[in-house]
Design a protein around this motif. Structure first.
Motif, PDB file in Angstrom:
ATOM      1  N   VAL A 127     -22.901 134.642  64.171  1.00 11.99           N
ATOM      2  CA  VAL A 127     -22.684 135.447  63.310  1.00 11.99           C
ATOM      3  C   VAL A 127     -23.469 136.924  63.980  1.00 11.99           C
ATOM      4  O   VAL A 127     -23.494 137.953  63.262  1.00 11.99           O
ATOM      5  N   TYR A 128     -24.624 136.370  64.776  1.00 10.29           N
ATOM      6  CA  TYR A 128     -25.615 137.763  65.227  1.00 10.29           C
ATOM      7  C   TYR A 128     -24.039 138.536  66.905  1.00 10.29           C
ATOM      8  O   TYR A 128     -25.136 139.577  67.107  1.00 10.29           O
ATOM      9  N   ASP A 129     -22.917 138.489  67.388  1.00 12.77           N
ATOM     10  CA  ASP A 129     -22.171 138.169  67.967  1.00 12.77           C
ATOM     11  C   ASP A 129     -22.111 139.778  67.916  1.00 12.77           C
ATOM     12  O   ASP A 129     -22.010 140.005  66.482  1.00 12.77           O
ATOM     13  N   GLY A 130     -22.087 140.401  68.623  1.00 15.81           N
ATOM     14  CA  GLY A 130     -22.430 142.328  69.119  1.00 15.81           C
ATOM     15  C   GLY A 130     -23.655 143.131  68.091  1.00 15.81           C
ATOM     16  O   GLY A 130     -23.306 144.374  67.851  1.00 15.81           O
ATOM     17  N   LEU A 131     -24.287 142.010  67.741  1.00 15.33           N
ATOM     18  CA  LEU A 131     -25.412 142.893  66.884  1.00 15.33           C
ATOM     19  C   LEU A 131     -27.066 143.158  68.357  1.00 15.33           C
ATOM     20  O   LEU A 131     -28.130 143.818  66.936  1.00 15.33           O
ATOM     21  N   LEU A 132     -26.751 142.138  68.794  1.00 13.58           N
ATOM     22  CA  LEU A 132     -28.246 141.831  70.054  1.00 13.58           C
ATOM     23  C   LEU A 132     -27.806 141.843  71.413  1.00 13.58           C
ATOM     24  O   LEU A 132     -26.267 142.021  71.567  1.00 13.58           O
ATOM     25  N   PRO A 133     -28.754 142.632  72.156  1.00 13.74           N
ATOM     26  CA  PRO A 133     -28.638 143.239  73.192  1.00 13.74           C
ATOM     27  C   PRO A 133     -28.033 141.368  74.044  1.00 13.74           C
ATOM     28  O   PRO A 133     -28.079 140.566  73.329  1.00 13.74           O
ATOM     29  N   ARG A 134     -27.206 141.082  75.179  1.00 13.02           N
ATOM     30  CA  ARG A 134     -26.654 139.641  75.708  1.00 13.02           C
ATOM     31  C   ARG A 134     -27.437 139.190  75.888  1.00 13.02           C
ATOM     32  O   ARG A 134     -27.568 137.802  75.848  1.00 13.02           O
ATOM     33  N   TYR A 135     -28.722 139.565  76.225  1.00 12.59           N
ATOM     34  CA  TYR A 135     -29.848 138.614  76.704  1.00 12.59           C
ATOM     35  C   TYR A 135     -30.541 137.914  75.564  1.00 12.59           C
ATOM     36  O   TYR A 135     -31.601 137.215  75.962  1.00 12.59           O
ATOM     37  N   ALA A 136     -30.536 138.534  74.135  1.00 13.58           N
ATOM     38  CA  ALA A 136     -31.120 137.898  73.414  1.00 13.58           C
ATOM     39  C   ALA A 136     -30.906 136.567  72.959  1.00 13.58           C
ATOM     40  O   ALA A 136     -29.826 135.831  72.951  1.00 13.58           O
ATOM     41  N   SER A 137     -31.331 135.604  72.859  1.00 12.33           N
ATOM     42  CA  SER A 137     -31.552 134.305  72.134  1.00 12.33           C
ATOM     43  C   SER A 137     -31.594 133.972  70.343  1.00 12.33           C
ATOM     44  O   SER A 137     -32.093 135.274  69.669  1.00 12.33           O
ATOM     45  N   VAL A 138     -31.128 134.000  70.022  1.00 12.61           N
ATOM     46  CA  VAL A 138     -30.950 133.137  68.523  1.00 12.61           C
ATOM     47  C   VAL A 138     -31.282 131.826  68.677  1.00 12.61           C
ATOM     48  O   VAL A 138     -30.222 130.742  69.460  1.00 12.61           O
ATOM     49  N   LEU A 139     -32.568 131.923  67.862  1.00  9.57           N
ATOM     50  CA  LEU A 139     -32.526 130.240  67.161  1.00  9.57           C
ATOM     51  C   LEU A 139     -31.840 130.123  65.211  1.00  9.57           C
ATOM     52  O   LEU A 139     -32.615 131.400  64.535  1.00  9.57           O
ATOM     53  N   ALA A 140     -30.774 129.471  64.911  1.00  6.74           N
ATOM     54  CA  ALA A 140     -30.613 129.662  63.866  1.00  6.74           C
ATOM     55  C   ALA A 140     -30.419 128.468  63.185  1.00  6.74           C
ATOM     56  O   ALA A 140     -29.690 126.932  64.014  1.00  6.74           O
ATOM     57  N   GLY A 141     -30.493 128.507  61.636  1.00  3.28           N
ATOM     58  CA  GLY A 141     -30.973 126.776  61.268  1.00  3.28           C
ATOM     59  C   GLY A 141     -32.119 126.516  60.620  1.00  3.28           C
ATOM     60  O   GLY A 141     -32.740 127.044  61.224  1.00  3.28           O
ATOM     61  N   VAL A 142     -31.935 125.167  60.066  1.00  4.16           N
ATOM     62  CA  VAL A 142     -32.747 124.894  58.652  1.00  4.16           C
ATOM     63  C   VAL A 142     -34.322 124.551  60.283  1.00  4.16           C
ATOM     64  O   VAL A 142     -35.065 124.120  59.451  1.00  4.16           O
ATOM     65  N   ARG A 143     -33.713 123.768  61.595  1.00  5.72           N
ATOM     66  CA  ARG A 143     -34.694 123.128  62.238  1.00  5.72           C
ATOM     67  C   ARG A 143     -35.611 124.127  62.277  1.00  5.72           C
ATOM     68  O   ARG A 143     -36.831 123.460  63.286  1.00  5.72           O
ATOM     69  N   TYR A 144     -35.541 125.645  62.285  1.00  8.96           N
ATOM     70  CA  TYR A 144     -35.813 126.915  62.389  1.00  8.96           C
ATOM     71  C   TYR A 144     -36.961 127.430  61.485  1.00  8.96           C
ATOM     72  O   TYR A 144     -37.760 128.131  61.710  1.00  8.96           O
ATOM     73  N   ALA A 145     -36.840 126.709  59.291  1.00  9.47           N
ATOM     74  CA  ALA A 145     -37.598 126.754  59.118  1.00  9.47           C
ATOM     75  C   ALA A 145     -39.073 127.241  59.116  1.00  9.47           C
ATOM     76  O   ALA A 145     -39.803 126.426  59.636  1.00  9.47           O
ATOM     77  N   LEU A 146     -39.314 128.174  58.771  1.00 11.90           N
ATOM     78  CA  LEU A 146     -40.716 128.762  58.626  1.00 11.90           C
ATOM     79  C   LEU A 146     -41.663 128.341  58.179  1.00 11.90           C
ATOM     80  O   LEU A 146     -41.504 128.953  56.772  1.00 11.90           O
ATOM     81  N   VAL A 147     -42.204 126.945  57.668  1.00 14.11           N
ATOM     82  CA  VAL A 147     -42.702 125.527  56.800  1.00 14.11           C
ATOM     83  C   VAL A 147     -43.854 125.867  57.085  1.00 14.11           C
ATOM     84  O   VAL A 147     -44.261 126.089  57.576  1.00 14.11           O
ATOM     85  N   ARG A 148     -45.130 125.858  56.256  1.00 14.41           N
ATOM     86  CA  ARG A 148     -46.873 126.046  56.103  1.00 14.41           C
ATOM     87  C   ARG A 148     -46.891 124.439  56.790  1.00 14.41           C
ATOM     88  O   ARG A 148     -46.790 124.270  56.033  1.00 14.41           O
ATOM     89  N   GLU A 149     -47.890 124.330  58.061  1.00 15.93           N
ATOM     90  CA  GLU A 149     -48.359 123.187  58.240  1.00 15.93           C
ATOM     91  C   GLU A 149     -49.048 121.986  57.342  1.00 15.93           C
ATOM     92  O   GLU A 149     -48.960 121.086  57.227  1.00 15.93           O
ATOM     93  N   GLU A 150     -49.300 123.044  56.129  1.00 17.26           N
ATOM     94  CA  GLU A 150     -49.725 121.988  54.849  1.00 17.26           C
ATOM     95  C   GLU A 150     -49.017 121.138  54.213  1.00 17.26           C
ATOM     96  O   GLU A 150     -49.515 120.136  53.883  1.00 17.26           O
ATOM     97  N   PHE A 151     -47.630 121.649  54.273  1.00 11.90           N
ATOM     98  CA  PHE A 151     -46.496 121.007  53.883  1.00 11.90           C
ATOM     99  C   PHE A 151     -45.684 120.234  54.453  1.00 11.90           C
ATOM    100  O   PHE A 151     -45.852 118.445  53.632  1.00 11.90           O
ATOM    101  N   SER A 152     -45.653 120.373  56.068  1.00 14.94           N
ATOM    102  CA  SER A 152     -45.509 119.071  57.215  1.00 14.94           C
ATOM    103  C   SER A 152     -47.002 117.749  56.193  1.00 14.94           C
ATOM    104  O   SER A 152     -46.306 117.151  56.692  1.00 14.94           O
ATOM    105  N   ALA A 153     -47.812 118.515  56.748  1.00 17.33           N
ATOM    106  CA  ALA A 153     -48.997 116.837  56.908  1.00 17.33           C
ATOM    107  C   ALA A 153     -48.984 116.085  55.113  1.00 17.33           C
ATOM    108  O   ALA A 153     -49.105 115.056  55.086  1.00 17.33           O
ATOM    109  N   LEU A 154     -48.569 117.007  54.357  1.00 13.69           N
ATOM    110  CA  LEU A 154     -48.456 116.281  52.808  1.00 13.69           C
ATOM    111  C   LEU A 154     -46.472 116.020  52.399  1.00 13.69           C
ATOM    112  O   LEU A 154     -46.853 114.630  51.521  1.00 13.69           O
ATOM    113  N   ARG A 155     -45.827 115.434  54.209  1.00 14.37           N
ATOM    114  CA  ARG A 155     -44.494 115.169  53.205  1.00 14.37           C
ATOM    115  C   ARG A 155     -44.549 113.537  53.105  1.00 14.37           C
ATOM    116  O   ARG A 155     -44.375 112.898  52.636  1.00 14.37           O
ATOM    117  N   PRO A 156     -45.612 113.174  54.260  1.00 16.56           N
ATOM    118  CA  PRO A 156     -45.150 111.322  54.240  1.00 16.56           C
ATOM    119  C   PRO A 156     -45.321 111.258  52.507  1.00 16.56           C
ATOM    120  O   PRO A 156     -44.697 109.928  51.410  1.00 16.56           O
TER     121      PRO A 156
END
Length: 363
Positions: free
Chosen positions: A140-169
Motif C-alpha cells: 500500500v506504500y508503493d510510490g509513497l516511499l524511496p525505492r530503498y526504504a523497507s516496510v514492516l507491515a502487519g500486526v506482527r510488528y504491533a508496538l505493545v508494551r513489554e508488560e503486556f507480553s509478560a502478563l499474556r500467559p
C-alpha cells in the motif's frame, strides 16, 4: 533476526542517539505517544539514549520515565530541521501532520529515519516504515516511499508494551468460564466523545440482564476533559472503579472478562491478553483496524458512534448470556498478537543502523 543481531549491535549502540517526534492532543488522543514510548523502551533496552521532541501540547501526554528525555518547544519542527538539537543516529517520526517534506529536511541530521504510520495517504522520505495494521500489505506504500526504504507491515510488528507480553500467559490461563463478571471500559487517553460516561449509564441500566456482573474498571488519561462528567455519572456507585492515568494498565486489563472500547493501539494490547472486546471506531484511522478485527472474529464491532447507545445494551446482554461466544472472541484475539512486535521492530532498526554505520566506515 534475534540474539545474533542483538549481540553484534549493542556494543556500538551504547552511545547511539535516538530522537522521536510524535503528536497528541485531547482531540486526537495519545495513541502516537503510546506506540512511540513503547518503541523507545525497547530501543533503550538495547542501550540507546532516547529523547522525545514535541510541541508544548503533546509534552503533557508523554509519561515521565528515567530512560527517556523530554524536550518541548513551540517551534520544535523548525529547530529540528535546522540542527538546533544536533545530529541523531536514529530518528523516529509518528505524526499525521508531517510527511516527506519534513523528513527530507531532517535528513542531514538523521542517520536512520523511521516513520510509523497507518494511513498510507502521503509520501515519506524514510529508511523504514512501520505500519502495524492487521493484514496490511506493505504494497500500500508503493510510490509513497524511496525505492530503498523497507516496510514492516502487519500486526506482527504491533508496538505493545513489554508488560503486556509478560502478563499474556497469566491472562490467557484465567479465561476459562466465559462469564462476564468484570468489564473494562476504555476509549483512549482522552475519550473525546465522552463514551466512558455513556457506557457507565448503559451498563447500570441493563444490570438485570448481566447475570454475573460484579464490577467495571474505567481507564482514562489525566489529560481528558471528560473526567468531571465521568465522575458525575458514576455518582459514588462502588461497582465502577475509575483509574486515571493508570500505571498498571496491563494488570487491570488482564483481570477483565470483556472490554468495551475503541480501536487504535490498545487493540493489540487487548489481543495480546486474549481480551474479548465490543468495539466502536471513534476516528477514521481506526476503521481499517476495526474491520480487520471483526473479520478475524476477535471483536464485536458496533455499527457507529451515532448508534452506540442503542446498540451496546443489546450486544453486551447477548454476550453475557453466551459464555461460549465470549470464549470464542478471546481465542481469536489471542491468536492475532503475541506482544513481541516492539522487540522485532527494535532489532530491525538496529540491524539497519549497523549496516549503514558499517557502509559509512567502509566509504
Amino acid at each position: 533476526m534475534g540474539n545474533n543481531i542483538r549481540n553484534s549491535t549493542v556494543s556500538c549502540l551504547q552511545t547511539s542517539r535516538v530522537g522521536i517526534r510524535a503528536s497528541a492532543s485531547n482531540k486526537i488522543g495519545g495513541g502516537h505517544i503510546v506506540r512511540c514510548t513503547t518503541l523507545a523502551s525497547a530501543l533503550a533496552r538495547f542501550g540507546a539514549s532516547c529523547s522525545f521532541y514535541s510541541d508544548t501540547e503533546t509534552l503533557g501526554f508523554i509519561p515521565q520515565e528515567p530512560a527517556i528525555e523530554l524536550i518541548g518547544d513551540s517551534q520544535i519542527d523548525d529547530k529540528l530541521v535546522h540542527g538546533r538539537f544536533g545530529k541523531f543516529d536514529i530518528f523516529i517520526c509518528d505524526h499525521y501532520g508531517l510527511d516527506a517534506r519534513f523528513e527530507r529536511a531532517l535528513r542531514p541530521n538523521a542517520g536512520v529515519l523511521v516513520v510509523i504510520d497507518d494511513l498510507a495517504d502521503r509520501p515519506h522520505d524514510c529508511d523504514l516504515l512501520v505500519d502495524m495494521t492487521l493484514n496490511r500489505p506493505g504494497s500500500v506504500y508503493d510510490g509513497l516511499l524511496p525505492r530503498y526504504a523497507s516496510v514492516l507491515a502487519g500486526v506482527r510488528y504491533a508496538l505493545v508494551r513489554e508488560e503486556f507480553s509478560a502478563l499474556r500467559p497469566q491472562s490467557l490461563a484465567r479465561r476459562g468460564s466465559g462469564r462476564v463478571e468484570r468489564i473494562l471500559i476504555s476509549f483512549g487517553l482522552t475519550d473525546p466523545d465522552g463514551l466512558c460516561a455513556q457506557t457507565v449509564d448503559l451498563v447500570r441500566e441493563i444490570c438485570s440482564k448481566l447475570p454475573d456482573f460484579k464490577t467495571a474498571d474505567i481507564m482514562i488519561g489525566s489529560q481528558s476533559d471528560q473526567l468531571a462528567d465521568l465522575h458525575r455519572h458514576i455518582n459514588g456507585d462502588a461497582r465502577f472503579n475509575v483509574h486515571v492515568g493508570a500505571r498498571n494498565p496491563s494488570a487491570i486489563m488482564a483481570q477483565a472478562d470483556i472490554a468495551i472500547g475503541a480501536g487504535g493501539t490498545t487493540s493489540w494490547e487487548r489481543c495480546c491478553l486474549g481480551l474479548p472486546t465490543i468495539l466502536v471506531s471513534i476516528a477514521d484511522n481506526q476503521q481499517a483496524i476495526a474491520a480487520a478485527l471483526e473479520a478475524a472474529g476477535a471483536v464485536v464491532l458496533l455499527p457507529s458512534r451515532e448508534s452506540f447507545r442503542a446498540d451496546l445494551p443489546t450486544v453486551l446482554a447477548g454476550l453475557a448470556r453466551s459464555p461460549a461466544a465470549v470464549l470464542d472472541l478471546g481465542v481469536a484475539a489471542a491468536g492475532i498478537c503475541d506482544g513481541r512486535g516492539a522487540e522485532r521492530v527494535a532489532e530491525y532498526i538496529f540491524d539497519l543502523y549497523e549496516r549503514k554505520r558499517t557502509r559509512a566506515e567502509r566509504d
